[in-house]
Design an enzyme around this catalytic site. Structure first.
Site, mmCIF file in Angstrom:
data_model
loop_
_atom_site.group_PDB
_atom_site.id
_atom_site.type_symbol
_atom_site.label_atom_id
_atom_site.label_comp_id
_atom_site.label_asym_id
_atom_site.label_seq_id
_atom_site.Cartn_x
_atom_site.Cartn_y
_atom_site.Cartn_z
ATOM 1 N N ARG A 89 23.357 -17.975 -95.726
ATOM 2 C CA ARG A 89 22.747 -17.979 -97.051
ATOM 3 C C ARG A 89 22.434 -19.414 -97.466
ATOM 4 O O ARG A 89 23.204 -20.176 -97.452
ATOM 5 C CB ARG A 89 23.526 -17.125 -98.057
ATOM 6 N N ASP A 146 17.989 -18.015 -101.117
ATOM 7 C CA ASP A 146 18.149 -17.152 -102.281
ATOM 8 C C ASP A 146 17.116 -16.964 -103.502
ATOM 9 O O ASP A 146 17.331 -16.266 -104.266
ATOM 10 C CB ASP A 146 19.576 -17.373 -102.936
ATOM 11 N N GLY A 210 29.501 -17.309 -109.349
ATOM 12 C CA GLY A 210 28.224 -17.549 -110.147
ATOM 13 C C GLY A 210 27.737 -16.265 -110.699
ATOM 14 O O GLY A 210 28.137 -15.152 -109.924
ATOM 15 N N ASN A 333 34.054 -4.667 -109.471
ATOM 16 C CA ASN A 333 35.348 -4.324 -109.732
ATOM 17 C C ASN A 333 35.916 -4.401 -110.965
ATOM 18 O O ASN A 333 37.217 -3.728 -111.190
ATOM 19 C CB ASN A 333 36.342 -5.245 -108.791
ATOM 20 N N GLU A 384 24.807 -8.823 -98.922
ATOM 21 C CA GLU A 384 23.942 -9.959 -98.533
ATOM 22 C C GLU A 384 24.054 -10.214 -97.096
ATOM 23 O O GLU A 384 22.990 -10.608 -96.687
ATOM 24 C CB GLU A 384 24.380 -11.253 -99.455
#
EC number: 2.7.2.1
Length: 399
Positions: A89, A146, A210, A333, A384
């Site tokens: 990534r 990204d 982030g 969560n 991802e």
């Protein structure tokens, strides 16, 4: 298990997600999660065949150390020699890379040049690439940008109101981030809703250390909260998000700070950490707020209020909203963050079912709004790593 294994490295600002993915089945053979990196509490958790093992990273609590621990684990399970390619990534690809790319020295030079645009993430991404090149010499490495998903934003959404000459000379525009996550989550949410993605006006909130929010219309990104760098937009773990640019000149003139010091403060010492003066970790702050810590309470209030404002503004980009989706570590969560955020948005018809909100955590996806409520509110765990593996396999010709 086939020999078509792809190692995926996702080095975040304070985390490392690693996964060995079988290209044929799409299954995860081994995974790891390094958390709270750069702190004394840093740990890495390995998962294989349903078994988990947590190891402290004391003395090796940086990204390079975490990658080294992962590679040792691969050798332990005799997976090292079966890896066919490594996918990474990449936070910021600049204007040059609008899609995934095979990594060579020219690409590395470009990624290094983009460090000022993503000072927390690109150095971590580069550390992962260098570690992979050292331990897997000769294997292809692929960078998955990204920023690429947001190349579909209209000019009115990505243009800054600054002189045209500066915009052209320095490619000064809004890029957006978390695109790899959005590419995975959007079709998953559409599947849960049982509708074509192109027919859903969707707002996705990716909330982690982030955080960003993206408006999706006709299956494409039409606006997003992050901009030229990942500091713009929402209140994050250590990043301030939106702030008056006049702060730079004021602090350099009155606080004795130079531009580099202001930049470090806004990127690494602000956000939840700066407000609370306690932690950048939302879990820690939720516990502290319940125990009466005023700084923690205020940090979470500011975070959720800013998030709600952005959700409302993204409805403009979509021309309305059919679905709000929470993803990322916090979004997946934290029932409290979701509930508090949505409580500001009842004027948009957004509501949460308390029982469903409690149940949809720790990997459970689904709708958390009342059954008779519209728009829908969903939780969708991101993946991802799978998106990166798919791009890697395609570029290196693993069918």
């Amino acid at each position: 298990m086939s020999d078509q294994l792809i190692l995926v490295l996702n080095c975040g600002s304070s985390s490392l997600k690693g996964a060995v993915i079988d290209r044929k089945s799409g299954s995860v053979v081994l995974s790891c999660l390094g958390e709270r990196l750069t702190t004394p509490e840093a740990v890495i958790t390995f998962s294989k065949d349903g078994n988990k093992r947590q190891v402290p990273l004391s003395g090796r609590n940086c990204h390079a150390g975490a990658v080294g621990m992962l590679l040792n684990e691969l050798e332990k399970h005799e997976l090292h020699d079966r890896i066919q390619a490594v996918g990474h990534r990449i936070a910021h690809g600049g204007e040059k890379y609008s899609e995934s790319v095979l990594i060579d020295q020219a690409v590395m030079d470009e990624l290094n040049a983009c460090i000022p645009l993503a000072p927390l993430h690109n150095p971590a991404n580069i550390s992962g690439i260098l570690a992979a090149q050292e331990h897997f010499p000769g294997l292809p490495n692929v960078g998955v940008m990204d920023t690429s998903f947001h190349q579909t934003m209209p000019e009115r959404a990505y243009t800054y109101a600054v002189p045209r000459e500066l915009r052209k000379k320095y490619a000064f525009r809004r890029y957006g981030f978390h695109g790899t996550s959005m590419r995975y989550v959007a079709p998953e949410a559409a599947c849960i809703l049982g509708k074509p993605l192109e027919d859903i006006r969707m707002i996705i909130a990716h909330l982690g250390n982030g955080a960003s929010i993206t408006a999706i219309k006709n299956g494409k990104s039409v606006d997003t909260s992050m901009g030229f760098t990942p500091i713009e937009g929402l209140v994050m773990g250590t990043r301030c998000g939106d702030i008056d640019p006049g702060v730079y000149s004021y602090l350099t003139s009155h606080a004795g700070l130079d531009v580099a010091q202001v930049d470090e403060m806004l990127n690494k010492k602000s956000g939840l950490l700066g407000i609370s003066e306690l932690s950048n970790d939302c879990r820690t702050l939720e516990i502290a707020a319940d125990e009466g810590h005023e700084g923690a309470r205020l940090a979470l209030e500011v975070m959720t209020y800013r998030l709600a404002k952005y959700i409302a503004s993204m409805a403009v980009g979509c021309g309305g909203v059919d679905a709000l989706v929470f993803t990322g570590g916090i979004g997946e969560n934290s029932r409290n963050i979701r509930a508090k955020t949505v409580s500001y948005l009842d004027f948009l018809g957004l509501h949460i079912d308390t029982k469903a909100n409690m149940e949809k955590r720790y990997g459970n996806s689904g709708i958390i709004s009342p059954t008779d409520s519209s728009p829908a509110v969903l939780v969708v765990p991101t993946n991802e790593e799978l998106m990166i593996a798919c791009d890697t396999a395609e570029l290196v010709g693993i069918l």
